[in-house]
Design a protein around this motif. Structure first.
Motif, PDB file in Angstrom:
ATOM      1  N   GLN A   1      40.777  40.366  49.836  1.00  0.00           N
ATOM      2  CA  GLN A   1      41.555  41.164  48.887  1.00  0.00           C
ATOM      3  C   GLN A   1      41.440  40.535  47.497  1.00  0.00           C
ATOM      4  N   LEU A   2      41.327  41.398  46.493  1.00  0.00           N
ATOM      5  CA  LEU A   2      41.127  40.934  45.126  1.00  0.00           C
ATOM      6  C   LEU A   2      42.228  41.475  44.228  1.00  0.00           C
ATOM      7  N   GLN A   3      42.754  40.607  43.377  1.00  0.00           N
ATOM      8  CA  GLN A   3      43.817  40.988  42.449  1.00  0.00           C
ATOM      9  C   GLN A   3      43.420  40.539  41.057  1.00  0.00           C
ATOM     10  N   ALA A   4      43.109  41.495  40.194  1.00  0.00           N
ATOM     11  CA  ALA A   4      42.731  41.188  38.821  1.00  0.00           C
ATOM     12  C   ALA A   4      43.956  41.185  37.919  1.00  0.00           C
TER      13      ALA A   4
ATOM     14  N   LEU B   1      40.420  37.286  25.256  1.00  0.00           N
ATOM     15  CA  LEU B   1      41.250  37.434  26.449  1.00  0.00           C
ATOM     16  C   LEU B   1      40.547  36.723  27.588  1.00  0.00           C
ATOM     17  N   ARG B   2      41.321  36.279  28.560  1.00  0.00           N
ATOM     18  CA  ARG B   2      40.735  35.740  29.783  1.00  0.00           C
ATOM     19  C   ARG B   2      41.284  36.516  30.964  1.00  0.00           C
ATOM     20  N   LEU B   3      40.385  37.122  31.690  1.00  0.00           N
ATOM     21  CA  LEU B   3      40.750  37.823  32.920  1.00  0.00           C
ATOM     22  C   LEU B   3      40.624  36.876  34.100  1.00  0.00           C
ATOM     23  N   SER B   4      41.492  37.094  35.069  1.00  0.00           N
ATOM     24  CA  SER B   4      41.444  36.332  36.311  1.00  0.00           C
ATOM     25  C   SER B   4      41.374  37.304  37.480  1.00  0.00           C
ATOM     26  N   CYS B   5      40.749  36.867  38.538  1.00  0.00           N
ATOM     27  CA  CYS B   5      40.701  37.646  39.764  1.00  0.00           C
ATOM     28  C   CYS B   5      40.957  36.693  40.922  1.00  0.00           C
ATOM     29  N   ALA B   6      42.102  36.852  41.543  1.00  0.00           N
ATOM     30  CA  ALA B   6      42.481  35.998  42.660  1.00  0.00           C
ATOM     31  C   ALA B   6      42.076  36.652  43.969  1.00  0.00           C
ATOM     32  N   ALA B   7      41.453  35.892  44.827  1.00  0.00           N
ATOM     33  CA  ALA B   7      41.003  36.392  46.120  1.00  0.00           C
ATOM     34  C   ALA B   7      41.840  35.808  47.240  1.00  0.00           C
TER      35      ALA B   7
ATOM     36  N   ALA C   1      38.312  26.185  44.613  1.00  0.00           N
ATOM     37  CA  ALA C   1      39.521  25.549  45.138  1.00  0.00           C
ATOM     38  C   ALA C   1      40.757  26.415  44.908  1.00  0.00           C
ATOM     39  N   LYS C   2      40.689  27.247  43.863  1.00  0.00           N
ATOM     40  CA  LYS C   2      41.812  28.141  43.538  1.00  0.00           C
ATOM     41  C   LYS C   2      41.540  29.580  43.945  1.00  0.00           C
ATOM     42  N   ASN C   3      40.398  29.819  44.575  1.00  0.00           N
ATOM     43  CA  ASN C   3      40.048  31.173  45.022  1.00  0.00           C
ATOM     44  C   ASN C   3      40.104  32.183  43.879  1.00  0.00           C
ATOM     45  N   THR C   4      39.603  31.784  42.740  1.00  0.00           N
ATOM     46  CA  THR C   4      39.732  32.616  41.549  1.00  0.00           C
ATOM     47  C   THR C   4      38.434  32.638  40.759  1.00  0.00           C
ATOM     48  N   VAL C   5      38.122  33.815  40.242  1.00  0.00           N
ATOM     49  CA  VAL C   5      37.014  33.970  39.310  1.00  0.00           C
ATOM     50  C   VAL C   5      37.600  34.413  37.975  1.00  0.00           C
ATOM     51  N   TYR C   6      36.981  33.948  36.899  1.00  0.00           N
ATOM     52  CA  TYR C   6      37.489  34.208  35.553  1.00  0.00           C
ATOM     53  C   TYR C   6      36.440  34.922  34.709  1.00  0.00           C
ATOM     54  N   LEU C   7      36.927  35.634  33.711  1.00  0.00           N
ATOM     55  CA  LEU C   7      36.046  36.212  32.712  1.00  0.00           C
ATOM     56  C   LEU C   7      36.661  35.917  31.345  1.00  0.00           C
ATOM     57  N   GLN C   8      36.071  34.971  30.641  1.00  0.00           N
ATOM     58  CA  GLN C   8      36.510  34.656  29.292  1.00  0.00           C
ATOM     59  C   GLN C   8      35.803  35.590  28.332  1.00  0.00           C
ATOM     60  N   MET C   9      36.577  36.333  27.565  1.00  0.00           N
ATOM     61  CA  MET C   9      36.014  37.334  26.667  1.00  0.00           C
ATOM     62  C   MET C   9      36.362  36.952  25.235  1.00  0.00           C
ATOM     63  N   ASN C  10      35.356  36.666  24.456  1.00  0.00           N
ATOM     64  CA  ASN C  10      35.525  36.297  23.051  1.00  0.00           C
ATOM     65  C   ASN C  10      34.880  37.346  22.150  1.00  0.00           C
ATOM     66  N   SER C  11      35.244  37.298  20.882  1.00  0.00           N
ATOM     67  CA  SER C  11      34.673  38.226  19.888  1.00  0.00           C
ATOM     68  C   SER C  11      34.736  39.666  20.383  1.00  0.00           C
ATOM     69  N   LEU C  12      35.881  40.050  20.859  1.00  0.00           N
ATOM     70  CA  LEU C  12      36.022  41.378  21.450  1.00  0.00           C
ATOM     71  C   LEU C  12      35.827  42.476  20.417  1.00  0.00           C
TER      72      LEU C  12
END
Length: 128
Positions: free
Chosen positions: A2-5, A17-23, A74-85
């Protein structure tokens, strides 16, 4: 799995912005992960992907040099760092997972049909 963004919101052009997705539910390190986005009236677009180990990353042409994907197994998480949006980055962002394939071809990671699990999406709005 299961994924939660999370992490979406309203930001001015040029901001970050930084997006996170916890699995949860399965062993996170068994999965390659991706981020896709969909703007109103447009098709879903590949944003970024990362292999299970983090050793390989891939980016869409429109975000290369501005966005960075990373993961913490280790945190079961993927990130998306978004700059210069930019305003054109406005979309619902989805994280997705696929069984770690060991493949390294970019053309495989950019295809949404290769991903088996999807999160619910988080809205990013960039104002001009």
């Amino acid at each position: 799995v299961q994924l939660q963004a999370s992490g979406g919101g309203l930001v001015q052009a040029g901001g970050s912005l930084r997006l996170s997705c916890a699995a949860s539910g399965r062993t996170f390190s068994n999965y390659d992960m991706g981020w896709f986005r969909q703007a109103p009236g447009k098709e879903r677009e590949f944003v970024a992907a990362i292999s299970w180990s983090g050793g390989f990353t891939y980016y869409g042409d429109s975000v290369k040099g501005r966005f960075t994907i990373s993961r913490d197994n280790a945190k079961n998480t993927v990130y998306l760092q978004m700059n210069s949006l930019k305003p054109e980055d406005t979309a619902v962002y989805f994280c997705a997972a696929t069984f770690a394939s060991g493949r390294v071809e970019r053309r495989w990671y950019i295809q949404d049909f290769n991903y088996h699990y999807w999160g619910q999406g988080t809205l990013v709005t960039v104002s001009s």
